[in-house]
Design a protein around this motif. Structure first.
Motif, PDB file in Angstrom:
ATOM      1  N   ILE A 125       0.837  -1.202   0.000  1.00 34.28           N
ATOM      2  CA  ILE A 125       0.000   0.000   0.000  1.00 34.28           C
ATOM      3  C   ILE A 125       0.871   1.251   0.000  1.00 34.28           C
ATOM      4  O   ILE A 125       0.580   2.234  -0.695  1.00 34.28           O
ATOM      5  N   GLY A 126       1.975   1.210   0.753  1.00 35.54           N
ATOM      6  CA  GLY A 126       2.908   2.331   0.724  1.00 35.54           C
ATOM      7  C   GLY A 126       3.458   2.575  -0.670  1.00 35.54           C
ATOM      8  O   GLY A 126       3.565   3.723  -1.127  1.00 35.54           O
ATOM      9  N   SER A 127       3.783   1.491  -1.369  1.00 36.00           N
ATOM     10  CA  SER A 127       4.302   1.617  -2.736  1.00 36.00           C
ATOM     11  C   SER A 127       3.247   2.181  -3.680  1.00 36.00           C
ATOM     12  O   SER A 127       3.557   2.949  -4.606  1.00 36.00           O
ATOM     13  N   MET A 128       1.987   1.801  -3.454  1.00 36.47           N
ATOM     14  CA  MET A 128       0.894   2.321  -4.271  1.00 36.47           C
ATOM     15  C   MET A 128       0.763   3.834  -4.103  1.00 36.47           C
ATOM     16  O   MET A 128       0.616   4.576  -5.082  1.00 36.47           O
ATOM     17  N   PHE A 129       0.827   4.298  -2.872  1.00 35.47           N
ATOM     18  CA  PHE A 129       0.757   5.742  -2.616  1.00 35.47           C
ATOM     19  C   PHE A 129       1.963   6.463  -3.212  1.00 35.47           C
ATOM     20  O   PHE A 129       1.843   7.566  -3.758  1.00 35.47           O
ATOM     21  N   LEU A 130       3.132   5.839  -3.085  1.00 40.21           N
ATOM     22  CA  LEU A 130       4.355   6.452  -3.609  1.00 40.21           C
ATOM     23  C   LEU A 130       4.234   6.665  -5.117  1.00 40.21           C
ATOM     24  O   LEU A 130       4.635   7.713  -5.650  1.00 40.21           O
ATOM     25  N   GLU A 131       3.678   5.687  -5.805  1.00 36.97           N
ATOM     26  CA  GLU A 131       3.484   5.827  -7.256  1.00 36.97           C
ATOM     27  C   GLU A 131       2.466   6.922  -7.565  1.00 36.97           C
ATOM     28  O   GLU A 131       2.622   7.681  -8.526  1.00 36.97           O
ATOM     29  N   ALA A 132       1.441   7.031  -6.717  1.00 36.18           N
ATOM     30  CA  ALA A 132       0.378   8.015  -6.958  1.00 36.18           C
ATOM     31  C   ALA A 132       0.880   9.450  -6.901  1.00 36.18           C
ATOM     32  O   ALA A 132       0.341  10.327  -7.580  1.00 36.18           O
ATOM     33  N   ILE A 133       1.899   9.710  -6.081  1.00 39.13           N
ATOM     34  CA  ILE A 133       2.387  11.083  -5.945  1.00 39.13           C
ATOM     35  C   ILE A 133       3.623  11.361  -6.800  1.00 39.13           C
ATOM     36  O   ILE A 133       4.222  12.434  -6.703  1.00 39.13           O
ATOM     37  N   SER A 134       4.002  10.384  -7.615  1.00 38.10           N
ATOM     38  CA  SER A 134       5.211  10.571  -8.428  1.00 38.10           C
ATOM     39  C   SER A 134       5.071  11.818  -9.304  1.00 38.10           C
ATOM     40  O   SER A 134       3.999  12.119  -9.820  1.00 38.10           O
ATOM     41  N   ASP A 135       6.157  12.537  -9.421  1.00 40.65           N
ATOM     42  CA  ASP A 135       6.220  13.760 -10.240  1.00 40.65           C
ATOM     43  C   ASP A 135       5.376  14.908  -9.697  1.00 40.65           C
ATOM     44  O   ASP A 135       5.171  15.903 -10.390  1.00 40.65           O
ATOM     45  N   CYS A 136       4.889  14.777  -8.459  1.00 45.52           N
ATOM     46  CA  CYS A 136       4.157  15.887  -7.856  1.00 45.52           C
ATOM     47  C   CYS A 136       5.161  16.762  -7.110  1.00 45.52           C
ATOM     48  O   CYS A 136       5.798  16.313  -6.154  1.00 45.52           O
ATOM     49  N   SER A 137       5.303  17.984  -7.549  1.00 47.93           N
ATOM     50  CA  SER A 137       6.355  18.854  -7.012  1.00 47.93           C
ATOM     51  C   SER A 137       6.050  19.370  -5.610  1.00 47.93           C
ATOM     52  O   SER A 137       6.952  19.830  -4.914  1.00 47.93           O
ATOM     53  N   SER A 183      -4.568  10.324  -6.472  1.00 48.47           N
ATOM     54  CA  SER A 183      -3.895  10.599  -7.742  1.00 48.47           C
ATOM     55  C   SER A 183      -4.726  11.525  -8.619  1.00 48.47           C
ATOM     56  O   SER A 183      -4.214  12.474  -9.223  1.00 48.47           O
ATOM     57  N   ASP A 184      -6.047  11.266  -8.664  1.00 49.39           N
ATOM     58  CA  ASP A 184      -6.926  12.127  -9.465  1.00 49.39           C
ATOM     59  C   ASP A 184      -6.959  13.553  -8.924  1.00 49.39           C
ATOM     60  O   ASP A 184      -6.983  14.517  -9.702  1.00 49.39           O
ATOM     61  N   LEU A 185      -6.979  13.668  -7.614  1.00 43.86           N
ATOM     62  CA  LEU A 185      -6.999  14.992  -6.997  1.00 43.86           C
ATOM     63  C   LEU A 185      -5.729  15.755  -7.360  1.00 43.86           C
ATOM     64  O   LEU A 185      -5.779  16.952  -7.689  1.00 43.86           O
ATOM     65  N   ILE A 186      -4.594  15.086  -7.302  1.00 46.68           N
ATOM     66  CA  ILE A 186      -3.318  15.722  -7.666  1.00 46.68           C
ATOM     67  C   ILE A 186      -3.359  16.164  -9.125  1.00 46.68           C
ATOM     68  O   ILE A 186      -2.923  17.275  -9.471  1.00 46.68           O
ATOM     69  N   ASN A 187      -3.887  15.295  -9.985  1.00 51.61           N
ATOM     70  CA  ASN A 187      -3.968  15.643 -11.410  1.00 51.61           C
ATOM     71  C   ASN A 187      -4.845  16.873 -11.633  1.00 51.61           C
ATOM     72  O   ASN A 187      -4.538  17.733 -12.470  1.00 51.61           O
ATOM     73  N   ASN A 188      -5.952  16.953 -10.898  1.00 51.04           N
ATOM     74  CA  ASN A 188      -6.856  18.095 -11.036  1.00 51.04           C
ATOM     75  C   ASN A 188      -6.185  19.415 -10.625  1.00 51.04           C
ATOM     76  O   ASN A 188      -6.411  20.452 -11.238  1.00 51.04           O
ATOM     77  N   ILE A 189      -5.368  19.316  -9.598  1.00 44.38           N
ATOM     78  CA  ILE A 189      -4.673  20.515  -9.097  1.00 44.38           C
ATOM     79  C   ILE A 189      -3.481  20.855  -9.988  1.00 44.38           C
ATOM     80  O   ILE A 189      -3.183  22.023 -10.248  1.00 44.38           O
ATOM     81  N   GLY A 190      -2.817  19.796 -10.486  1.00 40.61           N
ATOM     82  CA  GLY A 190      -1.614  20.004 -11.283  1.00 40.61           C
ATOM     83  C   GLY A 190      -0.397  19.484 -10.558  1.00 40.61           C
ATOM     84  O   GLY A 190      -0.104  19.906  -9.438  1.00 40.61           O
TER      85      GLY A 190
END
Length: 382
Positions: free
Chosen positions: A261-273, A373-380
């Motif tokens: 689950i930690g790895s799943m979250f880590l992938e979800a935030i990848s490239d989020c500055s 991940s979707d929320l991050i994408n919506n924000i940028g």
């Protein structure tokens, strides 16, 4: 998740058997074998374990105990219980664990021990701290309540200090029902002190497994003396041990699921500055008590911590935890202690976000990860 059938069988056996002490001893022995330590002492909570560990280290009135600035308040409480003073050291800005390079600056002639905390599932870099402690004749206690079976340079986190303390509170990797814990050490002296302190000071308690066997004719005597030291009743009860043993049978499954689950979250935030995960060096692994990030969205996206939290909830997320107030900022302690020397901790405490990893269902966890991940994408992301 509980191995419920085993719990039921063990508890039934407790009430049908006269040999109730064996379950606690069995838990201790299995823990020692798996964690590669000489001595394990089962106790009723992680806080009790910290208290007993500091007592075993010889901490008393007028002493100082160095500890991290980002941790639960119980490390401070256990220090204060013995009349000593907590001395707070800032955290490493990458790992968020105590900054080893700053510890030596805080050592004085009153320093007796160092508490380190393996935060959120990440082992503290213990080797340089142990070298420093040896140089100054100090005892190191690893509060590993949030880090179980994480590898640190080929060893298990929490076993490399003089004394390690684990918690089995209901949210931890391994739980014994609600409360409970284990103190580990390779020192026979510390083990006996801990067991006696946690066992009301019975003189016949030993480092290994509770009271030695005595013929009833010995203690059935009005002149028999039972106690040679003052202690507390911090012992683990047999029901708690039964729950802990049942969980211990599936501990690898429990840890592996948190890591996934930690790895799943880590992938979800990848490239989020504006979301920065806790960094872990190549020589250790993370067991993800929580998946935690440093949030810079207020500065980068003009969205407050609470605003981001509410957006995640609105989209169907479970929410996430804030970091506790730093101990010296809590109402119970801030009138006694004030520190202005932990700027990283004071800054990070307001920005940390801790996402749940104790989902029983990986599919449900993936849904929550996807929402993030979707929320991050919506924000940028950038």
């Amino acid at each position: 998740m509980f191995n419920t059938n085993q719990v039921r069988d063990l508890v039934a056996d407790i009430f049908e058997s006269n040999n109730q002490k064996s379950l606690v001893q069995d838990f201790e022995e299995k823990f020692s074998e798996r964690f590669g330590v000489e001595y394990s002492i089962a106790i009723n909570s992680g806080t009790s374990g910290l208290h007993a560990a500091l007592y075993a280290a010889g901490v008393g009135a007028g002493d100082e105990v160095i500890q991290p600035s980002v941790t639960v308040v119980m490390d401070s409480y256990a220090t204060l219980y013995l009349g000593a003073t907590p001395v707070y050291v800032d955290i490493n800005p990458d790992t968020w664990n105590i900054d080893a390079e700053q510890i030596e600056k805080s050592i004085t002639e009153k320093t007796k021990a160092i508490i380190v905390v393996s935060l959120y599932g990440l082992p503290v870099d213990i080797d340089p701290i142990m070298e420093l402690a040896k140089k100054h004749n100090l005892v190191v206690i690893d509060d590993s309540a949030e880090t179980v079976l994480s590898d640190y340079k080929g060893k298990i986190s929490g076993t490399c200090a003089d004394i390690g303390v684990y918690s089995f509170e209901k949210t931890k990797h391994l739980t014994s029902g609600s409360e409970g814990g284990m103190v580990v050490t390779n020192s026979e002296i510390y083990a006996e002190r801990i067991r006696k302190f946690a066992g009301i000071g019975y003189k016949n308690l030993t480092a290994t497994a509770g009271r030695t066997s005595l013929a009833s004719s010995v203690f059935q005597d009005p002149n028999y003396e039972r106690f040679d030291s003052i202690g507390y009743n911090y012992r683990m009860n047999v029901i708690t041990a039964a729950c802990g043993l049942a969980q211990f049978e599936i501990i690898d499954e429990l840890i592996d699921r948190r890591k996934k689950i930690g790895s799943m979250f880590l992938e979800a935030i990848s490239d989020c500055s504006w979301l920065t995960p806790q960094k872990f060096p190549y020589y250790c692994e993370h067991s993800y008590y929580t998946f935690s990030v440093l949030y810079n969205g207020e500065k980068e996206r003009n969205i407050t911590w609470k605003g981001f939290y509410n957006s995640y909830i609105d989209k169907g997320g479970d929410g996430f935890y804030a970091c506790w107030k730093n101990p010296y900022q809590e109402p119970s302690l801030k009138t006694k202690f004030f520190t202005s020397s932990c700027p990283v901790a004071d800054d990070y405490q307001k920005k940390l976000m801790c996402f749940k990893t104790n989902y029983r269902d990986l599919e449900l966890a993936q849904k929550k990860v996807n929402i993030l991940s979707d929320l991050i994408n919506n924000i940028g992301r950038n």
